[in-house]
Design a protein around this motif. Structure first.
Motif, short mmCIF file in Angstrom:
data_model
loop_
_atom_site.label_atom_id
_atom_site.label_comp_id
_atom_site.label_asym_id
_atom_site.label_seq_id
_atom_site.Cartn_x
_atom_site.Cartn_y
_atom_site.Cartn_z
N SER A 1 -4.93 5.41 -9.19
CA SER A 1 -4.78 5.83 -10.89
C SER A 1 -5.65 5.69 -11.68
O SER A 1 -5.66 6.67 -12.87
CB SER A 1 -3.75 4.53 -11.22
N ALA B 1 1.07 5.61 2.64
CA ALA B 1 2.07 6.48 1.96
C ALA B 1 2.57 6.09 0.46
O ALA B 1 2.29 6.63 -0.44
CB ALA B 1 3.06 7.04 2.68
N LEU B 2 2.90 4.75 0.57
CA LEU B 2 3.49 4.15 -0.80
C LEU B 2 2.46 3.98 -1.61
O LEU B 2 2.61 4.44 -3.11
CB LEU B 2 4.03 2.69 -0.39
N THR B 3 1.28 3.62 -1.27
CA THR B 3 0.22 3.17 -2.17
C THR B 3 -0.36 4.52 -2.86
O THR B 3 -0.54 4.79 -3.94
CB THR B 3 -1.05 2.70 -1.56
N THR B 4 -0.47 5.86 -1.93
CA THR B 4 -1.07 6.93 -2.63
C THR B 4 -0.11 7.48 -3.37
O THR B 4 -0.63 7.99 -4.47
CB THR B 4 -1.50 7.94 -1.46
N GLY B 5 1.13 7.54 -2.97
CA GLY B 5 2.18 8.10 -3.62
C GLY B 5 2.53 7.40 -5.19
O GLY B 5 2.32 8.04 -6.20
N SER B 6 2.55 6.06 -5.20
CA SER B 6 2.56 5.20 -6.51
C SER B 6 1.41 5.69 -7.26
O SER B 6 1.48 5.44 -8.60
CB SER B 6 2.92 3.77 -6.02
N VAL C 1 -8.17 8.89 -2.52
CA VAL C 1 -7.17 8.85 -1.83
C VAL C 1 -7.70 8.98 -0.08
O VAL C 1 -7.32 8.21 0.83
CB VAL C 1 -5.96 9.86 -2.05
N LEU D 1 -0.66 8.05 -7.58
CA LEU D 1 -0.74 9.39 -8.09
C LEU D 1 0.15 9.49 -9.16
O LEU D 1 0.20 10.16 -10.01
CB LEU D 1 -0.58 10.44 -6.95
N LEU D 2 1.40 8.95 -8.86
CA LEU D 2 2.65 8.98 -9.75
C LEU D 2 2.29 8.38 -11.21
O LEU D 2 2.97 8.54 -12.18
CB LEU D 2 3.89 8.44 -9.14
#
Length: 337
Positions: free
Chosen positions: A120, A65-70, A134, A72-73
């Motif tokens: 990214s 969750a952290l990897t995909t979220g960061s 992802v 994409l952000l």
């Protein structure tokens, strides 16, 4: 002695079986970026002698969750404020490597680095490509975890085996230097991949493997460990490719991977001792899987497999030479100060 050989033999069989099974399932189900699953399986099985606990499984879910979220952000930042986005990415890579060196879970650190760079970079070209990456990372990691649990059930660690020692924690000053060195190994490849993420995704995976290996390789042995393992991985991929051409079938893909995994695993666990480190053999196996997997995909897509392999191998060697140069420069700077 006999008990030790039995334990090492079981670990070798676990790595080979798990990697081969992950490879066959990934290509059989036509998963996006199918080499992700077997590469993570190699790291997972070679570094963990016990199946993941419930707590570790939850940690991996949080890392996903952290990897995909960061990742994409970072995409909007990289698109509109490229310099700031690249600097933040470099900082996050440094923190991920430092986390692993200061006693954190090295698998978590590796997945963070892979996810941050691949997601990214893909997102700067196309958001749909980022979504594909992802999906590839999540499915590949979940497959590696499931296969790891399965092979540990089929080939459990004997009760007589010693518990796995925790990785030594580096002093903070040394961890900062080594983490910075590892981040600098990955960053140029990441910048190159942003120009054409779809084509350079395998190079990112290779650079992540090199960054991970650079954390345990000294400058004195860098040329032998990094360049040698890359060349050996290329030779193994060529041998595997021509062996597979004798009879093209998914079951033969599995069986050949099992055989090559056993051959490398014997060296990795020193059943057949060599003067090369376990990291050398681990990197050779990972390099072989990435090169072979891309060649299989090129063949399915109707591309010229041999010219694509030559270009990819040239890029792998260029990335490896740069990693060696980075290690040498850091070592020279450390001695001078």
């Amino acid at each position: 002695m006999a008990i030790t050989l039995q334990i090492l033999g079981r670990r070798t069989l676990r790595v080979a079986t798990g990697t081969a099974l992950c490879l066959a399932v990934s290509f059989g189900l036509d998963l996006p970026i199918p080499v992700v699953g077997p590469v993570f399986a190699v790291f997972l099985l070679a570094t963990q002698n016990r199946p993941l606990s419930f707590r570790a499984g939850i940690s991996f879910a949080l890392v996903v969750a952290l990897t995909t979220g960061s990742g994409l952000l970072l995409v909007p930042l990289l698109r509109h404020y490229a310099f700031a986005g690249v600097m933040i990415t470099g900082l996050m890579l440094f923190l991920a490597f430092r986390y692993g060196l200061r006693g954190g879970n090295n698998l978590v650190a590796t997945f963070l680095v892979a996810g941050l760079t691949m997601i990214s970079a893909a997102g700067t070209a196309d958001f749909q490509l980022a979504a594909t990456v992802v999906g590839a990372l999540v499915k590949g990691l979940m497959l590696a975890v499931v296969v790891s649990a399965l092979v540990h059930r089929l080939l459990p660690e004997p009760l007589s085996a010693q518990p796995q020692r925790a990785a030594p924690v580096m002093p903070n000053g040394l961890a900062v230097r080594v983490a910075l060195r590892a981040a600098l190994v990955v960053m140029p490849v990441y910048l190159l991949a942003m120009t054409d993420p779809a084509s350079y995704m395998p190079i990112i995976m290779k650079s992540v493997s090199l960054g991970r290996q650079s954390c345990t390789t000294s400058a004195r042995s860098a040329a032998r460990d990094l360049i040698g393992s890359t060349l050996l991985g290329g030779l193994l991929a060529v041998a595997f490719w021509f062996a597979l051409r004798l009879f093209v079938d998914l079951w033969m893909f599995f069986l050949w991977m099992l055989l090559f995994g056993l051959l490398v695993g014997r060296k990795l666990y020193r059943i057949s001792p060599t003067r090369y480190s376990p990291g050398f053999w681990l990197n050779s196996l990972v390099t072989m899987i990435i090169l072979l997997g891309q060649s299989v995909q090129d063949s399915v897509a109707g591309k010229d497999v041999y010219s694509a392999f030559a270009v990819r191998m040239g890029l792998f060697l260029a990335v490896t030479l740069y990693a060696c140069l980075t290690l040498q420069l850091f070592d020279h700077y450390s001695r001078a100060h």
